[in-house]
Design an enzyme around this catalytic site. Structure first.
Site, PDB file in Angstrom:
ATOM      1  N   GLY A 299     -17.596   8.794  19.156  1.00 27.83           N
ATOM      2  CA  GLY A 299     -18.664   8.667  18.173  1.00 27.83           C
ATOM      3  C   GLY A 299     -18.683   9.831  17.195  1.00 27.83           C
TER       4      GLY A 299
ATOM      5  CG  ASN B 221     -29.487  10.607  20.194  1.00 27.54           C
ATOM      6  OD1 ASN B 221     -29.726  10.406  19.012  1.00 27.54           O
ATOM      7  ND2 ASN B 221     -29.309  11.810  20.668  1.00 27.54           N
TER       8      ASN B 221
ATOM      9  CD  GLN C  98     -27.525   6.606  22.598  1.00 32.34           C
ATOM     10  OE1 GLN C  98     -27.834   5.788  23.455  1.00 32.34           O
ATOM     11  NE2 GLN C  98     -26.945   7.756  22.905  1.00 32.34           N
TER      12      GLN C  98
ATOM     13  CB  SER D 185     -19.380   6.384  21.346  1.00 30.58           C
ATOM     14  OG  SER D 185     -18.846   7.169  22.374  1.00 30.58           O
TER      15      SER D 185
ATOM     16  CG  HIS E  97     -19.158   8.372  26.326  1.00 31.80           C
ATOM     17  ND1 HIS E  97     -20.241   9.078  26.808  1.00 31.80           N
ATOM     18  CD2 HIS E  97     -18.986   8.786  25.052  1.00 31.80           C
ATOM     19  CE1 HIS E  97     -20.680   9.898  25.850  1.00 31.80           C
ATOM     20  NE2 HIS E  97     -19.939   9.734  24.775  1.00 31.80           N
TER      21      HIS E  97
ATOM     22  CB  THR F 146       0.255   8.883  20.122  1.00 35.40           C
ATOM     23  OG1 THR F 146       1.427   9.244  19.398  1.00 35.40           O
ATOM     24  CG2 THR F 146       0.609   7.871  21.208  1.00 35.40           C
TER      25      THR F 146
ATOM     26  CB  CYS G 289     -36.714  26.080  28.485  1.00 34.43           C
ATOM     27  SG  CYS G 289     -38.301  26.628  27.901  1.00 34.43           S
TER      28      CYS G 289
END
Ligand SMILES: Cc1ncc(COP(=O)(O)O)c(C=O)c1O
Ligand code: FES
Lengths: 159, 389
Positions: B71, B151, B179, B199, B201, B237, B325
């Site tokens: 992405g 996201n 997303q 993307s 994954h 490739t 944090c």
């Protein structure tokens, strides 16, 4: 690897001296939730010795662990000894903190001083270790680490 | 200990069916797709098949799909490629304050190199206002880049309307669909989208592979230079097993779309209801309307997110937080900031994202753990609903 070591996790999961002393001899808060972290320490003092200390913290795991260890370090010490506690010592006692989290220990160090400052005000005493300490400093505590020696300048990401 | 993964928007596990089709491409069918002998041509065929599978998920032509390394690369390519191709026409980009860093940091870089960028605000529901967008257009505007689905807060942007505005003004329109892919319907034949990032994954495929949809006739410059792969549009490739896996993941996402959406949204709705009813001083951020089916973004007042995240992790539960944090740079989430949430509340915000492998038992386990953790941390906290902030 986990982000914190076992000792930090232990103090985070099982914090020592958590709470608030009623009718405390000194009560200090440092930081603010807007800055991301806020600590409150209350102390009981007898003959210039801190006989009890308790904390409450709004903040991350290392902020909670730092305040827990700070209270452990304070109890049994004279005021002067407690004022000599540094954030570096807090980090060492915790077996180390990630660089980006050093400022949480700075906050704990300041919370100790804030509680003692309040005690000094109430009891009319002066302590050399409080010189220059401003309990109402309004800096963003996420910003202070870079001024601290403890981070060794490695936290340049903190702007 | 039970392991409960509730961070499907960060990444997803590779499904077994996906892994199975990938494996032969490591050490048996390893031919270079550019090689002319049979072993190479088999690899080429595998990529062609995957291209069709991905195209089918977004209702595009296979020739409009170009594989990339994910992405982030797709976002970079869209921006840099458009800016370079259109530099004679102008230098102005319109985007939003809630884009992924793959867009925002690319825009910051482009600003250093002569581009002007308008970052649109969002309303309290999490959406950009299309009138603001149209008003921001100048005669130098060359690109509009507005993400399909956010996201962090899971809100969908008015992509159809923005596409119409872009078309009316003759401006290229890119959308980060990372997303959105597999989570809401994407029909590129009915949207005026010129460029769309994807993307693998996030849809149960492998990491490090993605694609950019480039509408037929749209010309953007290349971003990765080298060999003649991807019809000379994207050199290097091919990540053969990755692309094969992405193709299979896309096929499954299309096949299972309705059950996926129902499964995730049922669990998400159940979870949100329980949290808001059982834990006081909690708020859901952004609108539920048209939201990502698996996204819940919740603020727990008076506690800090990293402390909650760590405590949940100790019980085997994985979530993410917008708290400063927990970020390496110690800045609070730019998305929640744009949504107008005060900093102290951003600190107490967690994102839970549910997916295909989440079960009702997982959700119940999480609800119990979460209730106890929030209670415990609120006892530690010096701020509370009685004392105030
Ligand atoms: C909206 C959005 N855009 C881009 C990306 C980056 O994608 P990738 O991880 O494949 O580089 C992500 C993933 O985190 C995302 O959520
Ligand atoms: S309280 Fe924010 S990093 Fe520790």
């Amino acid at each position: 690897m986990a982000i914190y070591n076992e000792k930090v996790m232990d103090h985070f999961m099982n914090p020592r001296n958590m709470g608030e002393i009623e009718n405390a001899d000194g009560k200090g808060t440092y930081g603010s939730p807007v800055c991301g972290d806020m600590m409150q320490i209350t102390i009981k003092v007898e003959n210039d010795v801190i006989v009890d200390a308790k904390f409450k913290t709004f903040g991350c795991g290392s902020a909670i662990a730092s305040s827990s260890i700070a209270t452990v370090l304070m109890v049994g010490k004279t005021i002067d000894e407690a004022l000599a506690i540094t954030n570096k010592q807090i980090v060492e006692e915790l077996g180390g903190l990630p660089n980006v989290k050093i400022h949480c220990s700075v906050l704990a160090d300041n919370a100790i001083k804030a509680a003692i400052y309040d005690y000094a005000q109430k009891s009319g005493k002066t302590y050399a270790g409080l010189e220059g300490f401003d309990p109402n400093a309004e800096e963003d505590h996420h910003d202070v680490a870079c001024d601290e020696e403890a981070c060794g300048g490695s936290c340049e990401k903190i702007k | 200990m039970r392991q409960v993964y509730l961070d499907y928007s960060a990444t997803t596990p590779v499904k077994k069916e996906v892994l199975d089709v990938m494996l032969p491409y490591f050490s048996e069918k390893y031919g270079n797709p550019s090689s002319l002998y049979t072993l190479g041509q088999e690899s080429k065929d595998a990529i062609t098949k995957a291209r069709g599978q991905v195209a089918s998920l977004i209702n595009a032509d296979p020739a409009e799909v170009f594989f990339t390394a994910g992405g982030t690369e797709s976002d970079n390519w869209a921006l840099f490629g458009a800016v370079d191709a259109l530099k004679k026409k102008g230098n102005h980009i319109i985007t939003t304050k809630i884009e992924h860093h793959a867009i925002l940091h690319s825009c910051e870089f482009l600003e250093k190199h002569g581009c002007d960028v308008t970052y649109l605000d969002i309303d309290c529901e999490g959406r950009v206002n299309v009138e603001d967008l149209e008003a921001a257009i100048t005669d130098k505007t060359i690109l509009i880049s507005v993400m399909f689905l956010n996201n962090e807060i899971g809100t969908v942007q008015p992509i159809k309307e923005i596409g119409e505005i872009a078309k009316k003004h003759g401006i290229l329109f890119h959308t980060d669909g990372v997303q959105a892919l597999g989570n809401i319907p994407i029909d590129l034949k009915s949207l005026n989208v010129d460029l769309l990032s994807m993307s693998s994954h996030k849809i149960y495929g492998p990491k490090g592979v993605g694609a950019l949809y480039v509408k037929k006739g749209v010309k953007i410059s290349n971003y990765i230079h080298g060999g003649a792969q991807e019809i000379k549009r994207r050199a290097g490739t091919e990540n053969l097993p990755g692309i094969v896996g992405f193709g299979k993941a896309a096929e499954l996402a299309k096949e299972n779309f309705d059950s996926h959406v129902k499964h995730c949204s049922d669990l998400r709705n159940y979870f949100v209801d329980k949290v808001l009813n059982n834990i006081p001083n909690t708020y859901l951020n952004a609108t539920m309307d048209g939201r990502h089916p698996g996204n819940a973004n919740i603020t727990f007042e008076f506690v800090e997110g990293e402390a909650m995240l760590l405590s949940l992790d100790m019980q085997g539960i994985s979530v993410s937080t917008g708290s400063a944090c927990s970020s390496a740079s110690l800045v609070p989430s730019h998305v929640l900031t744009a949504l107008g949430i005060p900093v102290e509340k951003i600190h107490g915000t967690l994102r839970f994202t549910f997916g295909d492998f989440t079960t009702k038992e997982d959700v119940d386990y999480t609800l119990e753990a979460l209730t106890n953790i929030v209670n415990k941390l609120r006892q530690i906290s010096p701020v509370s609903s009685e004392k105030g902030w």
